[in-house]
Design a protein around this motif. Structure first.
Motif, PDB file in Angstrom:
ATOM      1  N   UNK A   1       1.018  -1.268  -0.073  1.00 53.29           N
ATOM      2  CA  UNK A   1       0.162  -0.096   0.153  1.00 53.29           C
ATOM      3  C   UNK A   1       0.847   1.423  -0.160  1.00 53.29           C
ATOM      4  N   UNK A   2       2.004   1.094   0.638  1.00 55.27           N
ATOM      5  CA  UNK A   2       2.891   2.516   0.641  1.00 55.27           C
ATOM      6  C   UNK A   2       3.661   2.801  -0.361  1.00 55.27           C
ATOM      7  N   UNK A   3       3.551   1.793  -1.530  1.00 48.55           N
ATOM      8  CA  UNK A   3       4.275   2.344  -2.746  1.00 48.55           C
ATOM      9  C   UNK A   3       3.280   3.127  -3.456  1.00 48.55           C
ATOM     10  N   UNK A   4       3.875   4.347  -3.610  1.00 48.95           N
ATOM     11  CA  UNK A   4       3.519   5.400  -4.467  1.00 48.95           C
ATOM     12  C   UNK A   4       2.258   6.120  -3.694  1.00 48.95           C
ATOM     13  N   UNK A   5       2.162   5.869  -2.233  1.00 52.69           N
ATOM     14  CA  UNK A   5       0.875   6.364  -1.519  1.00 52.69           C
ATOM     15  C   UNK A   5       1.452   6.899  -0.198  1.00 52.69           C
ATOM     16  N   UNK A   6       1.028   8.005   0.233  1.00 51.98           N
ATOM     17  CA  UNK A   6       1.657   8.535   1.497  1.00 51.98           C
ATOM     18  C   UNK A   6       1.022   7.908   2.687  1.00 51.98           C
ATOM     19  N   UNK A   7       1.594   7.996   3.697  1.00 55.90           N
ATOM     20  CA  UNK A   7       1.422   7.254   5.146  1.00 55.90           C
ATOM     21  C   UNK A   7      -0.042   7.550   5.460  1.00 55.90           C
ATOM     22  N   UNK A   8      -0.148   8.803   5.498  1.00 51.71           N
ATOM     23  CA  UNK A   8      -1.496   9.307   5.999  1.00 51.71           C
ATOM     24  C   UNK A   8      -2.724   8.598   5.292  1.00 51.71           C
TER      25      UNK A   8
ATOM     26  N   UNK B   1      -6.794   2.842   4.957  1.00 49.57           N
ATOM     27  CA  UNK B   1      -6.963   1.866   4.014  1.00 49.57           C
ATOM     28  C   UNK B   1      -6.602   0.379   4.607  1.00 49.57           C
ATOM     29  N   UNK B   2      -5.119   0.254   5.454  1.00 50.40           N
ATOM     30  CA  UNK B   2      -4.699  -0.779   5.884  1.00 50.40           C
ATOM     31  C   UNK B   2      -5.509  -1.232   6.880  1.00 50.40           C
ATOM     32  N   UNK B   3      -6.046  -0.473   7.587  1.00 49.93           N
ATOM     33  CA  UNK B   3      -6.921  -0.999   8.761  1.00 49.93           C
ATOM     34  C   UNK B   3      -8.236  -1.450   8.359  1.00 49.93           C
ATOM     35  N   UNK B   4      -8.979  -0.863   7.333  1.00 53.31           N
ATOM     36  CA  UNK B   4     -10.182  -1.588   6.764  1.00 53.31           C
ATOM     37  C   UNK B   4      -9.943  -2.723   5.842  1.00 53.31           C
TER      38      UNK B   4
ATOM     39  N   UNK C   1      -7.263   3.854  -3.759  1.00 54.57           N
ATOM     40  CA  UNK C   1      -5.598   3.943  -3.626  1.00 54.57           C
ATOM     41  C   UNK C   1      -5.010   4.130  -4.745  1.00 54.57           C
ATOM     42  N   UNK C   2      -5.546   3.518  -5.870  1.00 57.55           N
ATOM     43  CA  UNK C   2      -4.979   3.750  -7.104  1.00 57.55           C
ATOM     44  C   UNK C   2      -3.937   2.502  -7.681  1.00 57.55           C
ATOM     45  N   UNK C   3      -3.184   2.558  -8.616  1.00 57.46           N
ATOM     46  CA  UNK C   3      -2.246   1.669  -9.100  1.00 57.46           C
ATOM     47  C   UNK C   3      -2.888  -0.007  -8.657  1.00 57.46           C
ATOM     48  N   UNK C   4      -3.988  -0.122  -9.420  1.00 60.93           N
ATOM     49  CA  UNK C   4      -4.656  -1.222  -9.017  1.00 60.93           C
ATOM     50  C   UNK C   4      -3.982  -2.601  -9.488  1.00 60.93           C
ATOM     51  N   UNK C   5      -2.989  -2.535 -10.086  1.00 61.22           N
ATOM     52  CA  UNK C   5      -2.276  -3.639 -10.473  1.00 61.22           C
ATOM     53  C   UNK C   5      -1.457  -4.216  -8.933  1.00 61.22           C
ATOM     54  N   UNK C   6      -1.558  -3.310  -8.065  1.00 57.14           N
ATOM     55  CA  UNK C   6      -0.890  -3.728  -6.772  1.00 57.14           C
ATOM     56  C   UNK C   6      -1.966  -4.717  -6.093  1.00 57.14           C
TER      57      UNK C   6
END
Length: 371
Positions: free
Chosen positions: A48-55, A60-63, A89-94
């Motif tokens: 999730x943290x790839x290309x995405x800010x911690x805040x 998202x991580x919790x849900x 979150x975007x970058x749906x290949x993840x």
């Protein structure tokens, strides 16, 4: 690639390693994935943290963990549900790779993650960085990792020249990371490197006076922190224009799910086809009719939505259409479905397509009761 001896002097490495670990113990942010050694939870956070800010990632991580509490639960879930949980979150290949890797872990490893970076690399979506992160943080392996933050820290500490992506530069960075990670608490040390790059050794205006290793930093000593690493040269985004069918029927609209590969793969949308910039309404209607495999009539353009993606400048033209035959399947799409806006909110949809839907609804294409 052979590194020069001074760069890997054991005393200098120790002078970097110990202060960074001590600084991390004092200053690290209290992030939820740092409170566990569960490899599934750690892996999820790293992806999730790839290309995405911690805040952005934290909720998202919790849900996501609440919805899919184990790798087995993720593996058993339909891909559509996984993409819906990833929505925004975007970058749906993840997300697609997460699902595939969870199925591999369940099928090939009995639901238990391999404990080495080498074995983790066999899983879908695991590159050197992700494998090193999970192996070191969850299992304590002396496995290196290099992401953007780590690359910046190492480039300044050791004055590593070259543009991002240069093979010789990347080899040197990985060799340095591999030398530094050897020792106690390899997972914490890797996190210390990343944390330092995120909070102190920043891309612009680095906080050198707060840096615990500035006396060992060659860029600081030579006044080169502002120029290292050099900025990556970004390619000009490609223009992509899509025509979207806004087809109302009662209190529903027609939605389509794309094939799982390619842009927005596996995601839902107002049915879309690529058209040339400035294509006339009649041409767009013909293309949509061919894709949906039914005759349709254009009733006017409702508006345009523009979105800037990483590699594409996206223009979405909203075309209101109707026809004598409502489609239920078409070869161009994985699935077709008629949904109310409330039902559509539960679908996995890209931010760009959600903006297009919002724009269409704002034009009053459905009765007020449906919105």
């Amino acid at each position: 690639m052979t590194l020069d001896v001074p760069a890997l002097d054991a005393g200098r490495l120790a002078a970097i390693r110990a202060p960074l670990l001590a600084w991390y113990d004092r200053q690290k942010r209290d992030l939820p994935w740092r409170r566990t050694k569960e490899p599934y939870a750690i892996w999820l956070s790293e992806v999730m943290l790839q290309q995405t800010q911690v805040s952005t990632v934290i909720p998202y991580w919790e849900r996501f963990l609440a919805r899919f509490p184990s790798v087995q639960a993720l593996a058993a879930a339909p891909l559509e549900d996984v993409l819906a949980a990833w929505k925004g979150l975007g970058y749906y290949s993840r997300a697609r790779n997460l699902h595939r890797a969870a199925q591999e872990v369940t099928a090939q490893f009995g639901g238990r993650f391999p404990s080495t970076a080498k074995a983790l690399l066999t899983l879908p979506g695991f590159g050197r960085y992700t494998a090193g992160a999970v192996a070191s943080i969850a299992f304590g392996e002396e496995a290196p990792l290099v992401d953007g933050n780590v690359a910046r820290v190492l480039s300044r500490l050791f004055v590593v020249e070259g543009l991002p992506g240069d093979r010789a530069r990347e080899a040197r960075l990985w060799a340095l990371a591999g030398a530094l990670v050897k020792g106690e608490r390899p997972g914490d040390f890797n996190q210390a490197l990343m944390e330092h790059g995120a909070t102190v050794c920043r891309p612009e205006r680095p906080l050198c006076l707060l840096c615990p290793v500035r006396e060992a930093c060659l860029a600081y000593q030579t006044g080169r922190t502002a120029e290292l690493p050099p900025a990556k040269v970004r390619a000009t985004p490609k223009l992509l224009t899509l025509a979207l069918a806004v087809w109302p029927h009662g209190d529903t609209l027609l939605f389509a799910r794309r094939a799982e590969k390619g842009l927005f793969g596996g995601l839902w949308e107002l049915p879309a086809v690529e058209v040339a910039p400035g294509a006339p309404e009649a041409e767009a209607a013909t293309r949509l009719s061919e894709a949906l495999e039914v005759p349709l009539t254009a009733q006017g353009v409702l508006g345009t939505v523009k979105r800037q993606l990483t590699h594409r400048a996206l223009t979405l033209h909203l075309l209101r259409v109707t026809g004598p035959q409502r489609p239920s399947r078409a070869a161009a799409f994985h699935e077709l479905r008629w949904c109310t806006p409330a039902q559509a909110s539960e679908l996995g949809m890209s931010t760009a397509m959600q903006r297009a839907l919002d724009a269409a609804l704002a034009k009053g294409v459905l009765p007020d009761v449906a919105r």
